[in-house]
Design a protein around this motif. Structure first.
Motif, short mmCIF file in Angstrom:
data_model
loop_
_atom_site.label_atom_id
_atom_site.label_comp_id
_atom_site.label_asym_id
_atom_site.label_seq_id
_atom_site.Cartn_x
_atom_site.Cartn_y
_atom_site.Cartn_z
N GLU A 364 0.83 -1.21 0.00
CA GLU A 364 0.00 0.00 0.00
C GLU A 364 0.86 1.26 0.00
N VAL A 365 1.95 1.21 -0.75
CA VAL A 365 2.86 2.36 -0.82
C VAL A 365 2.19 3.47 -1.64
N ARG A 366 2.18 4.66 -1.06
CA ARG A 366 1.55 5.80 -1.72
C ARG A 366 2.46 7.02 -1.60
N LEU A 367 2.81 7.59 -2.74
CA LEU A 367 3.67 8.76 -2.79
C LEU A 367 2.81 10.00 -3.05
N THR A 368 2.99 11.04 -2.21
CA THR A 368 2.23 12.29 -2.36
C THR A 368 3.20 13.45 -2.52
N VAL A 369 2.95 14.28 -3.52
CA VAL A 369 3.73 15.51 -3.70
C VAL A 369 2.76 16.69 -3.69
N ARG A 370 3.17 17.79 -3.03
CA ARG A 370 2.31 18.96 -2.92
C ARG A 370 3.10 20.21 -3.29
N SER A 371 2.45 21.12 -3.97
CA SER A 371 3.07 22.40 -4.30
C SER A 371 3.44 23.13 -3.02
N ALA A 372 4.64 23.71 -3.02
CA ALA A 372 5.13 24.39 -1.82
C ALA A 372 5.17 25.90 -1.96
N SER A 373 4.75 26.42 -3.13
CA SER A 373 4.76 27.87 -3.33
C SER A 373 3.61 28.28 -4.25
N PRO A 374 3.10 29.50 -4.08
CA PRO A 374 2.08 29.98 -5.01
C PRO A 374 2.62 30.02 -6.44
N GLY A 375 1.80 29.61 -7.37
CA GLY A 375 2.20 29.63 -8.77
C GLY A 375 2.89 28.36 -9.24
N VAL A 376 3.41 27.55 -8.32
CA VAL A 376 4.02 26.26 -8.70
C VAL A 376 2.90 25.23 -8.83
N LYS A 377 2.74 24.68 -10.02
CA LYS A 377 1.67 23.72 -10.27
C LYS A 377 2.23 22.42 -10.83
N ILE A 378 1.59 21.32 -10.45
CA ILE A 378 1.97 19.99 -10.96
C ILE A 378 1.23 19.76 -12.27
N LEU A 379 1.99 19.51 -13.34
CA LEU A 379 1.40 19.31 -14.66
C LEU A 379 1.17 17.84 -14.97
#
Length: 627
Positions: A364-379
């Protein structure tokens, strides 16, 4: 085959292998291809419209197959062979069958809830210090000038599973394993002998907490051995069951898989890890397309939920199997597809697979990434078969990885939009991502959480040459994705007959790869990927060659890349340096150079896999007095 063996085959039924003498009171059917069978045996074989000879695969004229007529009846009770009981929970010893007679099994129970109880010591083993998954990150470059924005900036996130408590696997997580084995007529002779040897190797390397069941299939399927623990008696019984297998009949992969899945679905108790190994050397006689076969499979091996699926690891044996079907089965279930090109590599291929299965340390390995600054978006997060989700307008991305083998590494490129820096000071930083990994650590059955360091990038007014240097780790992963996409597109072109276009595409991608930063720096894995493209081009030299080996080679490679997990595609030998000699592929094809660590050989092999393959090869080495 010598004359005496040929005469013996002619005197035995091509399906059940027992005698065709008329004294036994059974009607005999002689096909137009001259092969002979007991009337009941062949009638059962063709009840679904199969008109191919189980021995030579010749197609029969339906007008010459009078199976609509009831077979002659005979009341000679002496013709019925003695009944051989099936082992029960109280009676775990297997019965030795006469070597020249097909074993007659009693009717199967309606449910397979007769699995042997788990060993009491299979409760979670409490570690003093739980070993954690490690996280590493790399940005493509260390800086972006403050006045610039980047619309597609790659960041590499790597997760690496912890190692086993010891290299011998003591205290590892036990497994419930079902082997689903093709015993159709085409498996006669050397093939079934080597299959028995390979499965025996698997049995010998299972521990007393592991459980194994054996299912065989030809025209129909049968559970040959119930789900039992591999204690000393259990191993002995399982080996005897394997030795009892006889080849004959057609090929019904769907029935074999349904029976193997039922063993796992009906069990009363469950080990933490479960899997199915499927081997076939032929095309499914009853289901000619992948979609038709997949539609018959149970939901439990067609799940899109990586936390609940039962992976089926498929092995296509020889040149006559259907790689499209075998790959489709593995892909839909979350397993791998291996191409066993030569009969000698079957045991090593199984060893590579179980080396991983016997070393699962995290689920059940789950990797989470979150934006750390305004304007930085994950595409985008190219993640192969691992399902990913990007939510909150690009503010969060999740990759569902599933289970991980000991010391296995998964790498994911996360593409971002990075805005201009609004900070007035020189050499400020922009925070890009926060990284989190959650999983279940099987040694202690604990839910674990690992927080990675915040990913930041420098924002100078002007970037220095050093700050613009491309990360080899990022470029290597970009090369791997380029190769995987190239093989997938080339395979698509080959399937529609456009080999010229496929060759041109592969050549173009090979040129791009060879000029990449990582390849120019002599990166080992980038060189492996280039070799893989070259091998793929060789196997697409003609349509005949593509159908013979190219399709299976391509699909096995895609299976490996999609999961970032090793698959077998070539025969390998252990070198004096401890690495592998000869071409091979587990995400890439190459051999080891002298002095190189065997763990570095291949893009996805883990140390546990390498150790198991080496163990297999040592087992097959002749004794000194036989050399």
């Amino acid at each position: 085959m010598n004359s005496s063996e040929a005469a013996s085959d002619q005197n035995n039924c091509g399906i059940c292998s027992s005698s065709l003498t008329t004294e036994q009171g059974q009607a005999i059917f002689t096909a137009e291809c001259s092969h002979c069978f007991h009337y009941p045996c062949i009638a059962n074989n063709v009840q679904h419209g199969n008109l191919y000879c189980p021995i030579c695969r010749a197609k029969w004229n339906k007008d010459n197959v009078p199976f609509q007529v009831s077979p002659p009846q005979n009341n000679n009770s002496a013709a019925i062979p003695p009944h051989i009981p099936f082992p029960s929970q109280q009676q775990t010893r297997w019965y030795q069958y006469p070597s020249m007679q097909e074993p007659e099994y009693p009717p199967e129970p309606p449910t397979f809830s007769d699995d042997e109880p788990l060993q009491s010591s299979t409760s979670p083993i409490q570690s003093l210090v739980p070993r954690k998954i490690t996280l590493k990150t790399h940005t493509e470059s260390s800086a972006i000038s403050a006045a610039e924005s980047s619309p597609n900036f790659p960041v590499l996130v790597s997760i690496r599973a912890p190692h086993l408590n010891d290299s011998e696997g003591h205290g590892r997580t036990p497994i419930d394993l079902v082997t689903v084995l093709d015993v159709s007529g085409s498996m006669r002779g050397t093939k079934i002998s080597l299959l028995k040897q390979a499965v025996t190797f698997v049995i010998e390397n299972l521990g007393p907490s592991d459980r194994l069941s054996i299912v065989s299939f030809s025209s129909s399927s049968r559970r040959v051995f119930p789900l039992q623990r591999m204690s000393v008696d259990g191993r002995e019984s399982a080996i005897l069951a394997i030795e009892s297998l006889r080849a004959g009949g057609a090929t019904n992969i769907a029935e074999g898989l349904k029976k193997g899945t039922k063993v796992l679905e009906d069990r009363r108790e469950r080990n933490p890890v479960s899997s199915i190994i499927l081997l076939s050397d032929g095309k499914d006689t009853y289901n000619t397309t992948a979609n038709r076969l997949l539609n018959q499979l149970p939901d439990s091996i067609r799940s899109s939920n990586t936390q609940q699926e039962t992976p089926v690891h498929t092995f296509g044996f020889g040149y006559d199997h259907d790689p499209s079907i075998m790959h489709a089965i593995s892909d839909v279930s979350g397993g791998t597809f291996s191409f066993i090109e030569s009969v000698e590599m079957i045991q090593d291929s199984f060893a590579l697979c179980i080396g991983g299965l016997l070393s699962v340390v995290a689920q059940e390995v789950r990797l989470t990434v979150r934006s750390a600054s305004p304007g930085v978006k994950i595409l985008a997060i190219p993640s192969g078969r691992h399902v990913n989700e990007i939510s909150t307008e690009g503010q969060q991305g999740v990759v569902h990885v599933g289970n991980m083998y000991a010391e296995e590494e998964k790498q994911f490129l996360v593409y971002l939009t990075v805005p201009e820096s609004s900070a007035p000071q020189a050499h400020t930083k922009t925070s890009l991502l926060e990284v989190l990994c959650m999983y279940k650590y099987l040694a202690s059955n604990e839910l674990m959480e690992v927080q990675g360091e915040k990913i930041e990038i420098l924002r100078p007014e002007v970037c220095s040459p050093a700050e613009k240097t491309v990360s080899l780790e990022v470029d290597r992963q970009r090369n791997r994705i380029l190769v995987a996409e190239a093989i997938a597109e080339a395979q698509r072109l080959a399937e529609i007959g456009n080999l010229e276009g496929a060759q041109a595409l592969l050549a173009q991608r090979k040129e791009i790869l060879s000029t990449s930063t990582a390849a120019q720096a002599g990166d080992f894995h980038s060189n492996l990927f280039e070799t893989e493209l070259r091998e793929m081009m060789d196997r697409m030299a003609s349509m005949k060659l593509y159908k013979r080996t190219g399709r299976a080679y391509a699909l096995s490679g895609l299976s490996s890349h999609k999961l970032q997990r090793a698959t077998a595609r070539k025969c390998r030998r252990v070198s004096h340096s401890g690495g592998f000699e000869g071409r091979k592929a587990s995400g890439a094809s190459s051999g080891a150079t002298p002095g190189e660590s065997p763990a570095a050989v291949g893009a996805f092999e883990t140390p546990a896999m390498v150790r198991m393959v080496e163990k297999s090869q040592k087992r097959n080495q002749p004794a000194p007095d036989q050399v």
